[in-house]
Design an enzyme around this catalytic site. Structure first.
Site, PDB file in Angstrom:
ATOM      1  N   ASP A 195      46.608  38.667  29.477  1.00  0.00           N
ATOM      2  CA  ASP A 195      46.477  38.964  30.859  1.00  0.00           C
ATOM      3  C   ASP A 195      47.073  40.320  31.117  1.00  0.00           C
ATOM      4  OD1 ASP A 195      45.620  38.445  33.701  1.00  0.00           O
ATOM      5  OD2 ASP A 195      47.664  38.772  34.050  1.00  0.00           O
ATOM      6  N   HIS A 198      37.384  40.664  33.630  1.00  0.00           N
ATOM      7  CA  HIS A 198      38.741  40.406  33.264  1.00  0.00           C
ATOM      8  C   HIS A 198      39.099  39.305  32.625  1.00  0.00           C
ATOM      9  CE1 HIS A 198      43.204  40.462  33.620  1.00  0.00           C
ATOM     10  NE2 HIS A 198      43.174  39.536  34.135  1.00  0.00           N
ATOM     11  N   GLU A 226      43.945  30.594  41.896  1.00  0.00           N
ATOM     12  CA  GLU A 226      44.615  31.648  43.019  1.00  0.00           C
ATOM     13  C   GLU A 226      43.623  32.563  43.816  1.00  0.00           C
ATOM     14  OE1 GLU A 226      48.402  34.541  43.278  1.00  0.00           O
ATOM     15  OE2 GLU A 226      47.656  34.425  41.639  1.00  0.00           O
ATOM     16  N   ASP A 227      42.722  33.062  43.042  1.00  0.00           N
ATOM     17  CA  ASP A 227      41.730  33.858  43.575  1.00  0.00           C
ATOM     18  C   ASP A 227      40.280  33.239  44.204  1.00  0.00           C
ATOM     19  OD1 ASP A 227      43.470  35.803  42.810  1.00  0.00           O
ATOM     20  OD2 ASP A 227      42.451  36.318  41.152  1.00  0.00           O
TER      21      ASP A 227
END
Length: 764
Positions: free
Chosen positions: A178, A62, A90-91
């Site tokens: 995105d 991604h 964040e991930d």
């Protein structure tokens, strides 16, 4: 295939993606070295290792895809690196400080900005058109409430989005890339998620791409959103286009051939002429907006002419007009006066071959690059320029662009006004008009002279009597067309009229008009409010000394009013009930005062109401306090163990409880009142918090002849406010009209008639 073989295949695929990224960078931005981009990729791949997307691809695919989109959009090194790293905070729980340490403050700032906007798609305007893509809603009121529930949260997120854009537009360009890749892989998500995401894309991200001028992203986002949000319509339009593609293409090829040969013969041999098919969503929109059948749309393909200089653009226009007849009113010159997103082209529609309309765009190569990549093009301009002058010109362009796009909405005084202004200025169709000096001003479609005047200045708006549009005098209600040149005419002794509120189309103008009337009537309302408060206090035996300003100041604060002067004005204006003040001033007298007020206003009591059960009329009953039913409500009667009949609304939780547990005690009844009676009805209103909210809500009550008998307000940390009010209502129809008027206020999130009390207490 073995686990090891699968791992090798995945790694090869990821490496292949990264090589495609480097090739795109080399092709579009050969000035960018690859070392730092490779370092960012390796860091992101390590942090995302083991994470899998819903599609089954490794998660790193991604950010690689997002970076590739940005490389093809010719973005700079920092933006491409931030795209590779945009999910690690964040991930993967990577601190922003670590990114700053490894890759520099510029990249870290971009990553931090994208991370802070992670929920923007879920929170901005989500759900506004869900009902259009789903089955009919059995409870429209509940749907309406649900759609408005998160107004304040959406306003806060939109403000955060625009502030991020104003600080660094690259944050939003990354966000658009995105979303574009997420839309390309939306097939892997559940149907509900697909519809929700598609609607968010249609309502927020595609208009945003248009606003910053990145046409190729806008078109693809619209088509992908169209496919998932309205699948039946998408398939129908796609099939119609496919069936006529060959005929349409031959017509376009003929138009391109004729135009290219004529331009070459008449002095523009290097002109680049192509035919560009319109994307499916734009065709669908035209069918809907103009109520056309597909067969009635002829300009499904636009012809584009690209030349080298601005002078050649007008030379090409002259040649085009000589071979095909222009259609009157279908001409716009965005070269002489560019759009706010710096878009420049000449648009003209002509009667082409076979007497069918053809839309033609004429621009230079530089204009074409800006048209395709919008604000993204300016980072490449900055990098390709030389020295301090290139940096200075870049800063000038960005400063102008930010001012045109974002600073005006950011000046909104509160969340509700801000949300309205952004909705009207960022996410709506627009018209572009000009001042006599040539300054461009963008307004929502349908905007009037009043809107234009107040955009210039409040004083100009307050004293406007009309305008000269293209040299011709027009009235205040006149609506603009693109390209109008507008000069507002003012008169010193002219002031706003009440009808101006209905003529204005923008929230900005309406708020200024309301502010004028409040300002003009302020002194009168203060005196009226002071006299009203003193008169009611005397009737209740409250000493006048208790009404000192220092005693009223803290009460004003509890009512969300800035001072005791504003409190008097609210009383005089009718937006605040006297008892709301007196009850706070002497809380020990609250219950007696309520009873006296009831008797003084002549509010109905249960003895004056009629209840019919079958053939028995005028049955003795009592209205339950848990739901306080009023005439025309759908009600049931509950026969209590003491033998009395208690009246409940059927939606009351207590009534629902009795119908489940003691159905033999629940009977259907008819409930009516007498003409002229009013009933105390509690209302709980949730709204986006702002200064003046209570006054505006009170205006609506006053306009519908509704007396507010009690009010309390509470502000919340999420920038919302709850208004608990009691009002004198005649019947359900009266209440419905009041609620409808309130819900037309953009600040209002929900309205409900609160219900409470346990079944035992309610059924005694």
């Amino acid at each position: 295939m073995s686990r090891q073989g699968k791992a090798i295949r995945t790694k090869a695929s990821t490496e292949e993606q990264f090589e495609n990224l480097l090739q795109a960078v080399a092709e579009h931005r050969p000035d960018i070295p690859h070392e730092r981009i490779r370092a960012a990729f390796q860091f992101a791949e390590e942090k995302h290792r083991g994470q899998i997307r819903k599609s089954g691809d490794p998660f790193i695919s991604h950010p690689l895809a997002v970076a590739l989109i940005l490389a093809e959009t010719q973005m700079d090194e920092a933006t491409i690196m931030a795209a590779l790293l945009h999910d690690v905070v964040e991930d993967c729980n990577v601190p922003v400080e670590q990114i700053a340490e490894k890759f520099g403050d510029e990249v870290a700032s971009l990553v931090d900005g994208v991370t802070s906007l992670k929920s923007i798609g879920r929170d901005v305007f989500s759900g506004e058109r869900i009902a259009e893509a789903s089955a009919p809603d059995p409870d429209p009121a509940a749907t309406r409430t649900a759609r408005r529930r998160d107004v304040a949260k959406r306003a806060a997120n939109l403000r955060r989005l625009l502030m991020a854009m104003a600080r660094d537009l690259r944050v939003v360009i990354i966000k658009l890339a995105d979303r574009l890749h997420n839309m390309r892989t939306l097939w892997a998500m559940s149907p509900d998620h697909q519809v929700r995401t598609a609607l968010e894309t249609e309502q927020v991200f595609a208009p945003l791409a248009h606003r910053v001028g990145i046409w190729h992203m806008k078109a693809e986002l619209e088509d992908l959103a169209f496919r998932y949000a309205y699948p039946e319509e998408y398939e129908r339009v796609a099939q119609l286009v496919a069936q006529t593609r060959a005929d349409r293409q031959s017509e376009v090829d003929e138009a391109v051939r004729i135009l290219k040969e004529t331009l070459r013969r008449d002095g523009l041999p290097d002109a680049h002429v192509t035919g560009r098919p319109k994307h499916l969503y734009s065709i669908y929109q035209k069918m809907q907006q103009q109520q056309l059948d597909y067969e009635d749309i002829y300009d499904l393909v636009a012809v584009r002419v690209i030349v080298h200089t601005r002078q050649q653009c007008y030379q090409a226009l002259g040649i085009l007009s000589a071979i095909w007849t222009p259609i009157p009113t279908m001409y716009s010159d965005y070269i002489a006066r560019s759009k706010t997103n710096l878009y420049q082209s000449i648009h003209i529609k002509v009667i082409g071959p076979h007497n069918k309309p053809v839309e033609v765009q004429i621009r230079t190569w530089d204009m074409h690059r800006t048209a395709e990549f919008g604000v993204a093009a300016h980072w490449a301009y900055k990098e390709h320029g030389e020295g301090a002058r290139a940096q200075e010109q870049f800063d000038e362009r960005m400063s102008w662009l930010r001012r045109q796009l974002f600073e005006w909405p950011l000046d909104a005084p509160d969340s509700g006004t801000f949300l309205r202004q952004v909705a009207q200025n960022l996410f709506s169709d627009q018209v572009f008009v000009f001042t006599p000096k040539g300054d461009v001003m963008d307004l929502p479609a349908g905007a009037t002279v009043i809107d234009f005047a107040y955009r210039i200045h409040s004083d100009v708006g307050d004293h406007a009597i009309g305008a000269r549009v293209n040299g011709r005098f027009v009235r205040l209600a006149h609506s603009f067309k693109n390209g109008d040149v507008v000069e507002v005419i003012t008169r010193a002794n002219s002031t706003p009229g009440r009808d101006w509120l209905s003529l204005a189309r923008t929230a900005h103008a309406r708020s200024k008009i309301k502010a004028y009337f409040r300002r003009v009537m302020m002194a009168e309302n203060i005196e009226r409010g002071r006299a009203l408060l003193q008169r009611e206090a005397e009737k209740l035996g409250i000493e006048r000394s208790a009404l000192r300003d220092e005693a009223l100041a803290p009460i004003a604060q509890t009512l969300n009013l800035p001072s005791e002067t504003e409190l008097y004005a609210a009383l005089g204006y009718g937006s605040l009930g006297v008892m709301a003040v007196l009850n706070r001033l002497t809380p020990e007298r609250r219950e007696p005062e309520r009873q006296q007020t009831t008797e003084r206003r002549g509010r109905s009591d249960d003895r004056q109401l009629r209840v019919t059960v079958g053939s028995l009329d005028n049955i003795s009953f009592k209205r339950t306090r848990c739901c306080l039913p009023i005439p025309e409500d759908d009600v049931v009667g509950y026969i209590s163990r003491s033998g009395g009949l208690a009246l409940h609304r059927t939606v009351c939780p207590n009534a629902q409880h009795f119908m489940r547990t003691e159905p033999e005690r629940v009977i259907k009844v008819a409930y009516s009142g007498n003409p002229g009676q009013v009933f105390s009805v509690p209302l709980r209103i949730k709204a986006a918090d702002r200064q003046g909210l209570l006054g505006d809500v009170g205006d609506v009550f006053a306009e519908h002849g509704v007396m507010i008998t009690k009010t309390s307000t509470q502000s919340h940390h999420d920038h919302t406010a709850t208004l608990n009010m009691s009002a004198d209502i005649r019947n359900l129809e009266h209440l419905s009209k009041l609620e409808a008027a309130l819900m037309r206020m953009p600040d209002i999130i929900s309205i409900e008639r609160p219900m409470g009390g346990s079944p035992r207490a309610a059924g005694n």
